[in-house]
Design a protein around this motif. Structure first.
Motif, PDB file in Angstrom:
ATOM      1  N   ASN A 122       0.798  -1.221   0.000  1.00  0.00           N
ATOM      2  CA  ASN A 122       0.000   0.000   0.000  1.00  0.00           C
ATOM      3  C   ASN A 122       0.838   1.282   0.000  1.00  0.00           C
ATOM      4  O   ASN A 122       0.620   2.174   0.812  1.00  0.00           O
ATOM      5  CB  ASN A 122      -0.971  -0.042   1.189  1.00  0.00           C
ATOM      6  N   VAL A 123       1.801   1.359  -0.887  1.00  0.00           N
ATOM      7  CA  VAL A 123       2.628   2.555  -1.068  1.00  0.00           C
ATOM      8  C   VAL A 123       1.817   3.526  -1.937  1.00  0.00           C
ATOM      9  O   VAL A 123       1.186   3.116  -2.902  1.00  0.00           O
ATOM     10  CB  VAL A 123       3.972   2.202  -1.747  1.00  0.00           C
ATOM     11  N   PHE A 124       1.819   4.807  -1.578  1.00  0.00           N
ATOM     12  CA  PHE A 124       1.020   5.792  -2.305  1.00  0.00           C
ATOM     13  C   PHE A 124       1.917   6.665  -3.177  1.00  0.00           C
ATOM     14  O   PHE A 124       2.879   7.253  -2.695  1.00  0.00           O
ATOM     15  CB  PHE A 124       0.238   6.684  -1.337  1.00  0.00           C
ATOM     16  N   LEU A 125       1.571   6.752  -4.475  1.00  0.00           N
ATOM     17  CA  LEU A 125       2.346   7.556  -5.422  1.00  0.00           C
ATOM     18  C   LEU A 125       1.431   8.590  -6.066  1.00  0.00           C
ATOM     19  O   LEU A 125       0.367   8.243  -6.579  1.00  0.00           O
ATOM     20  CB  LEU A 125       2.954   6.664  -6.509  1.00  0.00           C
ATOM     21  N   LEU A 126       1.840   9.833  -6.020  1.00  0.00           N
ATOM     22  CA  LEU A 126       1.117  10.928  -6.666  1.00  0.00           C
ATOM     23  C   LEU A 126       1.903  11.334  -7.904  1.00  0.00           C
ATOM     24  O   LEU A 126       3.041  11.781  -7.814  1.00  0.00           O
ATOM     25  CB  LEU A 126       0.982  12.117  -5.710  1.00  0.00           C
ATOM     26  N   ASP A 127       1.272  11.161  -9.070  1.00  0.00           N
ATOM     27  CA  ASP A 127       1.890  11.527 -10.349  1.00  0.00           C
ATOM     28  C   ASP A 127       1.262  12.851 -10.776  1.00  0.00           C
ATOM     29  O   ASP A 127       0.049  12.924 -10.985  1.00  0.00           O
ATOM     30  CB  ASP A 127       1.610  10.423 -11.371  1.00  0.00           C
ATOM     31  N   VAL A 128       2.070  13.920 -10.883  1.00  0.00           N
ATOM     32  CA  VAL A 128       1.533  15.263 -11.162  1.00  0.00           C
ATOM     33  C   VAL A 128       1.674  15.667 -12.630  1.00  0.00           C
ATOM     34  O   VAL A 128       1.475  16.822 -12.976  1.00  0.00           O
ATOM     35  CB  VAL A 128       2.168  16.334 -10.238  1.00  0.00           C
ATOM     36  N   ARG A 129       1.966  14.703 -13.491  1.00  0.00           N
ATOM     37  CA  ARG A 129       2.087  15.003 -14.921  1.00  0.00           C
ATOM     38  C   ARG A 129       0.705  15.176 -15.553  1.00  0.00           C
ATOM     39  O   ARG A 129      -0.316  14.795 -14.981  1.00  0.00           O
ATOM     40  CB  ARG A 129       2.828  13.876 -15.644  1.00  0.00           C
ATOM     41  N   ALA A 130       0.697  15.724 -16.768  1.00  0.00           N
ATOM     42  CA  ALA A 130      -0.543  15.890 -17.528  1.00  0.00           C
ATOM     43  C   ALA A 130      -1.188  14.521 -17.751  1.00  0.00           C
ATOM     44  O   ALA A 130      -0.504  13.502 -17.827  1.00  0.00           O
ATOM     45  CB  ALA A 130      -0.243  16.547 -18.874  1.00  0.00           C
ATOM     46  N   LYS A 131      -2.514  14.533 -17.849  1.00  0.00           N
ATOM     47  CA  LYS A 131      -3.279  13.286 -18.023  1.00  0.00           C
ATOM     48  C   LYS A 131      -2.779  12.472 -19.216  1.00  0.00           C
ATOM     49  O   LYS A 131      -2.708  11.250 -19.154  1.00  0.00           O
ATOM     50  CB  LYS A 131      -4.773  13.584 -18.201  1.00  0.00           C
ATOM     51  N   GLU A 132      -2.436  13.158 -20.325  1.00  0.00           N
ATOM     52  CA  GLU A 132      -1.975  12.456 -21.525  1.00  0.00           C
ATOM     53  C   GLU A 132      -0.677  11.696 -21.246  1.00  0.00           C
ATOM     54  O   GLU A 132      -0.529  10.544 -21.653  1.00  0.00           O
ATOM     55  CB  GLU A 132      -1.726  13.421 -22.700  1.00  0.00           C
ATOM     56  N   LYS A 133       0.257  12.356 -20.592  1.00  0.00           N
ATOM     57  CA  LYS A 133       1.527  11.698 -20.270  1.00  0.00           C
ATOM     58  C   LYS A 133       1.292  10.525 -19.320  1.00  0.00           C
ATOM     59  O   LYS A 133       1.900   9.466 -19.470  1.00  0.00           O
ATOM     60  CB  LYS A 133       2.511  12.691 -19.642  1.00  0.00           C
ATOM     61  N   PHE A 134       0.415  10.742 -18.355  1.00  0.00           N
ATOM     62  CA  PHE A 134       0.099   9.684 -17.395  1.00  0.00           C
ATOM     63  C   PHE A 134      -0.501   8.471 -18.106  1.00  0.00           C
ATOM     64  O   PHE A 134      -0.135   7.333 -17.825  1.00  0.00           O
ATOM     65  CB  PHE A 134      -0.867  10.209 -16.325  1.00  0.00           C
ATOM     66  N   SER A 135      -1.411   8.719 -19.049  1.00  0.00           N
ATOM     67  CA  SER A 135      -2.056   7.603 -19.741  1.00  0.00           C
ATOM     68  C   SER A 135      -1.094   6.859 -20.664  1.00  0.00           C
ATOM     69  O   SER A 135      -1.241   5.663 -20.896  1.00  0.00           O
ATOM     70  CB  SER A 135      -3.299   8.068 -20.502  1.00  0.00           C
ATOM     71  N   GLN A 136      -0.063   7.558 -21.154  1.00  0.00           N
ATOM     72  CA  GLN A 136       0.939   6.900 -22.001  1.00  0.00           C
ATOM     73  C   GLN A 136       1.837   5.960 -21.196  1.00  0.00           C
ATOM     74  O   GLN A 136       2.205   4.890 -21.663  1.00  0.00           O
ATOM     75  CB  GLN A 136       1.812   7.939 -22.715  1.00  0.00           C
ATOM     76  N   PHE A 137       2.199   6.379 -19.982  1.00  0.00           N
ATOM     77  CA  PHE A 137       3.043   5.555 -19.119  1.00  0.00           C
ATOM     78  C   PHE A 137       2.946   6.053 -17.689  1.00  0.00           C
ATOM     79  O   PHE A 137       2.993   7.259 -17.443  1.00  0.00           O
ATOM     80  CB  PHE A 137       4.523   5.619 -19.550  1.00  0.00           C
ATOM     81  N   HIS A 138       2.799   5.126 -16.759  1.00  0.00           N
ATOM     82  CA  HIS A 138       2.929   5.445 -15.342  1.00  0.00           C
ATOM     83  C   HIS A 138       3.432   4.210 -14.607  1.00  0.00           C
ATOM     84  O   HIS A 138       3.387   3.104 -15.139  1.00  0.00           O
ATOM     85  CB  HIS A 138       1.619   5.979 -14.737  1.00  0.00           C
ATOM     86  N   ILE A 139       3.949   4.416 -13.425  1.00  0.00           N
ATOM     87  CA  ILE A 139       4.494   3.317 -12.633  1.00  0.00           C
ATOM     88  C   ILE A 139       3.337   2.455 -12.149  1.00  0.00           C
ATOM     89  O   ILE A 139       2.359   2.967 -11.613  1.00  0.00           O
ATOM     90  CB  ILE A 139       5.312   3.859 -11.437  1.00  0.00           C
ATOM     91  N   GLU A 140       3.474   1.156 -12.364  1.00  0.00           N
ATOM     92  CA  GLU A 140       2.444   0.221 -11.920  1.00  0.00           C
ATOM     93  C   GLU A 140       3.084  -0.881 -11.086  1.00  0.00           C
ATOM     94  O   GLU A 140       4.160  -1.369 -11.418  1.00  0.00           O
ATOM     95  CB  GLU A 140       1.741  -0.412 -13.126  1.00  0.00           C
ATOM     96  N   ASP A 141       2.419  -1.228 -10.010  1.00  0.00           N
ATOM     97  CA  ASP A 141       2.854  -2.320  -9.146  1.00  0.00           C
ATOM     98  C   ASP A 141       1.655  -2.691  -8.276  1.00  0.00           C
ATOM     99  O   ASP A 141       0.904  -1.803  -7.860  1.00  0.00           O
ATOM    100  CB  ASP A 141       4.025  -1.846  -8.267  1.00  0.00           C
ATOM    101  N   PRO A 142       1.461  -3.982  -7.984  1.00  0.00           N
ATOM    102  CA  PRO A 142       0.312  -4.377  -7.167  1.00  0.00           C
ATOM    103  C   PRO A 142       0.318  -3.771  -5.762  1.00  0.00           C
ATOM    104  O   PRO A 142      -0.726  -3.624  -5.142  1.00  0.00           O
ATOM    105  CB  PRO A 142       0.411  -5.903  -7.096  1.00  0.00           C
ATOM    106  N   ARG A 143       1.490  -3.386  -5.261  1.00  0.00           N
ATOM    107  CA  ARG A 143       1.575  -2.802  -3.914  1.00  0.00           C
ATOM    108  C   ARG A 143       1.506  -1.279  -3.931  1.00  0.00           C
ATOM    109  O   ARG A 143       1.713  -0.625  -2.927  1.00  0.00           O
ATOM    110  CB  ARG A 143       2.866  -3.269  -3.237  1.00  0.00           C
ATOM    111  N   LEU A 144       1.231  -0.730  -5.104  1.00  0.00           N
ATOM    112  CA  LEU A 144       1.257   0.720  -5.290  1.00  0.00           C
ATOM    113  C   LEU A 144      -0.129   1.261  -5.603  1.00  0.00           C
ATOM    114  O   LEU A 144      -0.818   0.747  -6.476  1.00  0.00           O
ATOM    115  CB  LEU A 144       2.208   1.026  -6.455  1.00  0.00           C
ATOM    116  N   GLU A 145      -0.518   2.282  -4.863  1.00  0.00           N
ATOM    117  CA  GLU A 145      -1.739   3.027  -5.188  1.00  0.00           C
ATOM    118  C   GLU A 145      -1.288   4.297  -5.889  1.00  0.00           C
ATOM    119  O   GLU A 145      -0.568   5.110  -5.311  1.00  0.00           O
ATOM    120  CB  GLU A 145      -2.522   3.371  -3.917  1.00  0.00           C
ATOM    121  N   VAL A 146      -1.690   4.448  -7.151  1.00  0.00           N
ATOM    122  CA  VAL A 146      -1.250   5.593  -7.951  1.00  0.00           C
ATOM    123  C   VAL A 146      -2.424   6.537  -8.175  1.00  0.00           C
ATOM    124  O   VAL A 146      -3.506   6.115  -8.548  1.00  0.00           O
ATOM    125  CB  VAL A 146      -0.698   5.142  -9.324  1.00  0.00           C
TER     126      VAL A 146
END
Length: 114
Positions: free
Chosen positions: A20-44
């Protein structure tokens, strides 16, 4: 008070050990949808940096969708916007740490370990 940093390698190790590690990605929605960090223990959560900047001027202490009871790892493309956002969040008493080098550093780490 300086903002704490976490390297991509340290984040990868953290994800091996913690749930349950929490990650806040502050990039534009388009950039986020192209790539973001994914892991089963991560809430993004993707909240665009301009929303965080708006929150700086707000009298509201807390920001919707952000946990105030655990560490928030903030990331962007290279770390600059994440650092600005982390300072705003720290001023609102969030426990923040910035992913050093941002998504660029994460992608580099993944590529090196393929």
């Amino acid at each position: 008070m300086p903002i704490r940093m976490i390297s991509a390698a340290e984040l990868r190790e953290k994800l091996k050990k913690e749930e349950n590690v929490f990650l806040l990605d502050v990039r534009a929605k388009e950039k986020f949808s192209q790539f973001h960090i994914e892991d089963p223990r991560l809430e993004v959560r993707n909240i665009v940096k301009t929303e965080i900047f708006k929150a700086e001027a707000s009298t509201e202490d807390k920001i919707q969708f952000l946990p105030d009871d655990k560490e928030v790892i903030v990331t962007c493309t290279t770390g600059n916007s994440a650092t600005k956002c982390a300072k705003i969040l720290a001023d609102k008493d969030y426990n923040v740490v910035v992913l050093e080098g941002g998504i660029t550093a994460w992608k580099k780490l993944i590529k090196e370990n393929e």
